[in-house]
Write a protein that holds these residues in place. Structure first.
Motif, PDB file in Angstrom:
ATOM      1  N   TYR A 106       1.143   1.580 -35.512  1.00 50.02           N
ATOM      2  CA  TYR A 106       2.519   1.400 -35.067  1.00 50.02           C
ATOM      3  C   TYR A 106       3.519   1.882 -36.116  1.00 50.02           C
ATOM      4  CZ  TYR A 106       0.128  -1.909 -31.971  1.00 50.02           C
ATOM      5  OH  TYR A 106      -0.726  -2.500 -31.084  1.00 50.02           O
ATOM      6  N   LEU A 107       3.209   1.658 -37.403  1.00 51.24           N
ATOM      7  CA  LEU A 107       4.134   2.007 -38.481  1.00 51.24           C
ATOM      8  C   LEU A 107       3.655   3.193 -39.310  1.00 51.24           C
ATOM      9  CD1 LEU A 107       6.710   1.321 -40.042  1.00 51.24           C
ATOM     10  CD2 LEU A 107       5.362  -0.299 -41.407  1.00 51.24           C
ATOM     11  N   PRO A 123      -4.152  13.526 -40.100  1.00 51.38           N
ATOM     12  CA  PRO A 123      -4.881  12.667 -41.041  1.00 51.38           C
ATOM     13  C   PRO A 123      -4.493  11.196 -40.922  1.00 51.38           C
ATOM     14  CG  PRO A 123      -4.094  14.638 -42.145  1.00 51.38           C
ATOM     15  CD  PRO A 123      -3.467  14.639 -40.780  1.00 51.38           C
ATOM     16  N   ALA A 124      -3.216  10.924 -40.642  1.00 51.79           N
ATOM     17  CA  ALA A 124      -2.785   9.534 -40.496  1.00 51.79           C
ATOM     18  C   ALA A 124      -3.479   8.870 -39.311  1.00 51.79           C
ATOM     19  CB  ALA A 124      -1.265   9.464 -40.331  1.00 51.79           C
ATOM     20  N   ILE A 125      -3.583   9.598 -38.194  1.00 49.67           N
ATOM     21  CA  ILE A 125      -4.268   9.063 -37.021  1.00 49.67           C
ATOM     22  C   ILE A 125      -5.767   8.938 -37.297  1.00 49.67           C
ATOM     23  CG2 ILE A 125      -4.899   9.573 -34.627  1.00 49.67           C
ATOM     24  CD1 ILE A 125      -2.161  10.731 -34.207  1.00 49.67           C
ATOM     25  N   LEU A 199       4.737   2.558 -31.499  1.00 52.93           N
ATOM     26  CA  LEU A 199       5.630   1.813 -32.392  1.00 52.93           C
ATOM     27  C   LEU A 199       6.607   0.912 -31.632  1.00 52.93           C
ATOM     28  CD1 LEU A 199       7.321   2.896 -35.645  1.00 52.93           C
ATOM     29  CD2 LEU A 199       8.766   2.049 -33.796  1.00 52.93           C
ATOM     30  N   PRO A 200       7.408   1.438 -30.684  1.00 55.65           N
ATOM     31  CA  PRO A 200       8.342   0.538 -29.999  1.00 55.65           C
ATOM     32  C   PRO A 200       7.642  -0.540 -29.183  1.00 55.65           C
ATOM     33  CG  PRO A 200       8.321   2.707 -28.952  1.00 55.65           C
ATOM     34  CD  PRO A 200       7.577   2.836 -30.233  1.00 55.65           C
ATOM     35  N   VAL A 201       6.498  -0.216 -28.583  1.00 59.10           N
ATOM     36  CA  VAL A 201       5.775  -1.224 -27.806  1.00 59.10           C
ATOM     37  C   VAL A 201       5.280  -2.334 -28.719  1.00 59.10           C
ATOM     38  CG1 VAL A 201       3.821  -1.658 -26.276  1.00 59.10           C
ATOM     39  CG2 VAL A 201       5.075   0.499 -26.109  1.00 59.10           C
ATOM     40  N   GLY A 202       4.674  -1.943 -29.842  1.00 56.19           N
ATOM     41  CA  GLY A 202       4.114  -2.929 -30.756  1.00 56.19           C
ATOM     42  C   GLY A 202       5.172  -3.834 -31.347  1.00 56.19           C
ATOM     43  N   PHE A 203       6.297  -3.279 -31.783  1.00 55.56           N
ATOM     44  CA  PHE A 203       7.323  -4.107 -32.403  1.00 55.56           C
ATOM     45  C   PHE A 203       8.139  -4.878 -31.375  1.00 55.56           C
ATOM     46  CE2 PHE A 203       6.321  -1.605 -36.143  1.00 55.56           C
ATOM     47  CZ  PHE A 203       6.426  -2.558 -37.150  1.00 55.56           C
ATOM     48  N   PHE A 204       8.196  -4.403 -30.137  1.00 58.33           N
ATOM     49  CA  PHE A 204       8.792  -5.213 -29.071  1.00 58.33           C
ATOM     50  C   PHE A 204       7.971  -6.489 -28.870  1.00 58.33           C
ATOM     51  CE2 PHE A 204       8.943  -6.601 -24.656  1.00 58.33           C
ATOM     52  CZ  PHE A 204      10.303  -6.703 -24.420  1.00 58.33           C
ATOM     53  N   GLY A 267      -0.877  -5.665 -40.403  1.00 64.53           N
ATOM     54  CA  GLY A 267      -0.722  -5.147 -39.064  1.00 64.53           C
ATOM     55  C   GLY A 267      -0.335  -6.198 -38.031  1.00 64.53           C
ATOM     56  N   ILE A 268       0.382  -5.738 -37.023  1.00 64.62           N
ATOM     57  CA  ILE A 268       0.751  -6.602 -35.907  1.00 64.62           C
ATOM     58  C   ILE A 268      -0.491  -7.170 -35.233  1.00 64.62           C
ATOM     59  CG2 ILE A 268       1.891  -6.634 -33.646  1.00 64.62           C
ATOM     60  CD1 ILE A 268       3.737  -4.435 -34.691  1.00 64.62           C
ATOM     61  N   ASN A 269      -1.593  -6.425 -35.294  1.00 58.06           N
ATOM     62  CA  ASN A 269      -2.818  -6.893 -34.646  1.00 58.06           C
ATOM     63  C   ASN A 269      -3.345  -8.187 -35.260  1.00 58.06           C
ATOM     64  OD1 ASN A 269      -3.065  -4.768 -32.753  1.00 58.06           O
ATOM     65  ND2 ASN A 269      -3.865  -3.417 -34.335  1.00 58.06           N
ATOM     66  N   ALA A 270      -2.913  -8.518 -36.472  1.00 55.62           N
ATOM     67  CA  ALA A 270      -3.296  -9.807 -37.056  1.00 55.62           C
ATOM     68  C   ALA A 270      -2.748 -10.953 -36.219  1.00 55.62           C
ATOM     69  CB  ALA A 270      -2.797  -9.907 -38.497  1.00 55.62           C
ATOM     70  N   LEU A 271      -1.560 -10.758 -35.642  1.00 55.71           N
ATOM     71  CA  LEU A 271      -0.989 -11.775 -34.756  1.00 55.71           C
ATOM     72  C   LEU A 271      -1.824 -11.929 -33.492  1.00 55.71           C
ATOM     73  CD1 LEU A 271       2.825 -10.959 -34.961  1.00 55.71           C
ATOM     74  CD2 LEU A 271       1.685 -12.979 -35.878  1.00 55.71           C
ATOM     75  N   ILE A 272      -2.279 -10.793 -32.948  1.00 57.23           N
ATOM     76  CA  ILE A 272      -3.091 -10.840 -31.738  1.00 57.23           C
ATOM     77  C   ILE A 272      -4.394 -11.569 -32.016  1.00 57.23           C
ATOM     78  CG2 ILE A 272      -4.305  -9.437 -30.025  1.00 57.23           C
ATOM     79  CD1 ILE A 272      -2.195  -7.281 -30.422  1.00 57.23           C
ATOM     80  N   ALA A 273      -5.032 -11.249 -33.144  1.00 54.39           N
ATOM     81  CA  ALA A 273      -6.282 -11.914 -33.495  1.00 54.39           C
ATOM     82  C   ALA A 273      -6.067 -13.408 -33.727  1.00 54.39           C
ATOM     83  CB  ALA A 273      -6.890 -11.271 -34.751  1.00 54.39           C
ATOM     84  N   ALA A 274      -4.976 -13.748 -34.427  1.00 52.43           N
ATOM     85  CA  ALA A 274      -4.691 -15.155 -34.705  1.00 52.43           C
ATOM     86  C   ALA A 274      -4.427 -15.934 -33.422  1.00 52.43           C
ATOM     87  CB  ALA A 274      -3.489 -15.265 -35.642  1.00 52.43           C
ATOM     88  N   HIS A 275      -3.662 -15.346 -32.512  1.00 50.67           N
ATOM     89  CA  HIS A 275      -3.343 -16.010 -31.256  1.00 50.67           C
ATOM     90  C   HIS A 275      -4.582 -16.123 -30.362  1.00 50.67           C
ATOM     91  CE1 HIS A 275      -0.205 -17.938 -29.261  1.00 50.67           C
ATOM     92  NE2 HIS A 275       0.649 -16.940 -29.073  1.00 50.67           N
ATOM     93  N   THR A 276      -5.403 -15.079 -30.351  1.00 55.03           N
ATOM     94  CA  THR A 276      -6.550 -15.038 -29.452  1.00 55.03           C
ATOM     95  C   THR A 276      -7.640 -16.022 -29.860  1.00 55.03           C
ATOM     96  OG1 THR A 276      -6.122 -12.707 -28.960  1.00 55.03           O
ATOM     97  CG2 THR A 276      -8.326 -13.543 -28.453  1.00 55.03           C
ATOM     98  N   TYR A 277      -7.877 -16.128 -31.158  1.00 57.14           N
ATOM     99  CA  TYR A 277      -9.017 -16.923 -31.622  1.00 57.14           C
ATOM    100  C   TYR A 277      -8.627 -18.234 -32.295  1.00 57.14           C
ATOM    101  CZ  TYR A 277     -11.755 -12.711 -30.745  1.00 57.14           C
ATOM    102  OH  TYR A 277     -12.362 -11.626 -30.146  1.00 57.14           O
ATOM    103  N   GLY A 278      -7.344 -18.502 -32.470  1.00 52.93           N
ATOM    104  CA  GLY A 278      -6.926 -19.782 -33.017  1.00 52.93           C
ATOM    105  C   GLY A 278      -6.925 -19.850 -34.532  1.00 52.93           C
ATOM    106  N   LEU A 279      -6.354 -18.830 -35.191  1.00 56.53           N
ATOM    107  CA  LEU A 279      -6.192 -18.872 -36.639  1.00 56.53           C
ATOM    108  C   LEU A 279      -4.812 -19.443 -36.975  1.00 56.53           C
ATOM    109  CD1 LEU A 279      -7.750 -15.440 -37.700  1.00 56.53           C
ATOM    110  CD2 LEU A 279      -8.817 -17.695 -37.721  1.00 56.53           C
ATOM    111  N   ASP A 280      -4.410 -19.336 -38.244  1.00 55.44           N
ATOM    112  CA  ASP A 280      -3.130 -19.883 -38.707  1.00 55.44           C
ATOM    113  C   ASP A 280      -2.021 -18.914 -38.305  1.00 55.44           C
ATOM    114  OD1 ASP A 280      -0.881 -20.736 -40.112  1.00 55.44           O
ATOM    115  OD2 ASP A 280      -2.067 -21.525 -41.765  1.00 55.44           O
TER     116      ASP A 280
END
Length: 306
Positions: A106-107, A123-125, A199-204, A267-280
């Protein structure tokens, strides 16, 4: 560079505004957006980028160094969380995945384009799909399933949760074994453009998520700079790029995009993992906010200087 920063602020702000104004409508919209990312866009970008990825010379070896760097930093993060900070299992898992999961998609991709030019997008991708993707789908979700409070009680339940909640794994495997003929130039180009459009989808989604959790008292602004957050900042933004830079000294022709990707924030995906599996969730949200703010500020200065 200004457009990237403006896009981040606008997307996150729009998400927060939608959450405050149309809370009941926003929840299903963001849920569908996350499903679109996980089930459609991310597999599409992953497959068509990996199927045409040239791993010769410093390109492939640089990715190997990237893997080593992240695993070392993640291991240090686990030791810091458990031995020095004394966090519980969910907290230790959260700190670890926040060190492992960098926002290289996203960033990182648009920042590479803004700071290094269009040639840095490929290379970034490559880093994003060959390192960050597997790091999320295998290690990020795996650690979250092993440590989270919503993944089940038994080992079998946790394994089942891990396997059923990260569908892009199939695209990852298929992309690694698929011949070039299955990835025509037009689709590879579309995949690269789609990666930037994430990027806009992820940060939205991030803006909606943070506003929702703020309303529920989970996070506040600015988030507190706690010891775990300080550890994540040090490991993700300092230790990771320094370690990669040192290891890359042994190689030739390592793309500059790799060095920038190694310095990306949590990464924003840390939020998805935390929400999905019950982390902090509070720690994950604060880590994303702090590291993204610092990284964007540093990138803005670099953009002005260069």
């Amino acid at each position: 560079m200004i457009l990237v920063i403006a896009g981040i602020l606008a997307s996150a702000g729009l998400g927060a505004a939608f959450e405050h104004r149309w809370r009941e409508r926003t929840i299903p919209v963001t849920d569908r957006a996350i499903q679109l990312l996980l089930y459609v866009l991310m597999p599409f970008v992953t497959f068509f980028s990996l199927a045409r990825l040239d791993l010769g010379s410093g390109v492939g070896l640089g990715l190997l160094v990237g893997w080593i760097e992240l695993l070392v930093v993640g291991g240090i993060g686990w030791l810091v969380a458990t031995r020095l900070l004394g966090l519980d299992r969910a907290g230790a898992g959260t700190l670890t995945i926040c060190c492992l999961l960098a926002n290289t998609g996203y960033l990182g991709v648009p920042l590479n384009a803004a700071l290094l030019g269009h040639d840095a997008i490929g290379p970034a991708i490559a880093w994003d799909v060959a390192i960050s993707g597997p790091m999320l789908f295998v290690f990020g979700f795996g650690i979250a399933a092993a440590c989270g409070t919503k993944a089940g009680e038994t080992a079998r339940e946790r394994v089942r949760a891990f396997l059923t909640r990260n569908p892009p794994l199939l695209a990852l495997v298929a992309g690694l074994v698929a011949p070039d003929v299955l990835a025509p130039d037009i689709l590879v180009t579309i995949a690269h453009d789609a990666a930037i459009a994430l990027l806009p989808v992820g940060f939205f989604v991030l803006g909606v998520h943070l506003a929702r959790e703020q309303d529920e008292g989970v996070v506040r602004f600015p988030p507190p700079l706690t010891r775990p957050i300080g550890a994540i900042i040090g490991l993700r933004l300092v230790a990771a790029p320094v370690l990669f830079g040192v290891l890359a000294l042994t190689l030739a022709d390592v793309p500059d995009a790799y060095r920038l990707q190694a310095a990306m924030p949590c990464g924003i995906n840390a939020l998805i993992a935390a929400h999905t599996y019950g982390l902090d969730l509070r720690m994950a949200a604060s880590a994303v906010a702090w590291t993204t703010g610092l990284a964007v500020a540093a990138s803005g200065v670099a953009g002005v200087v260069t």
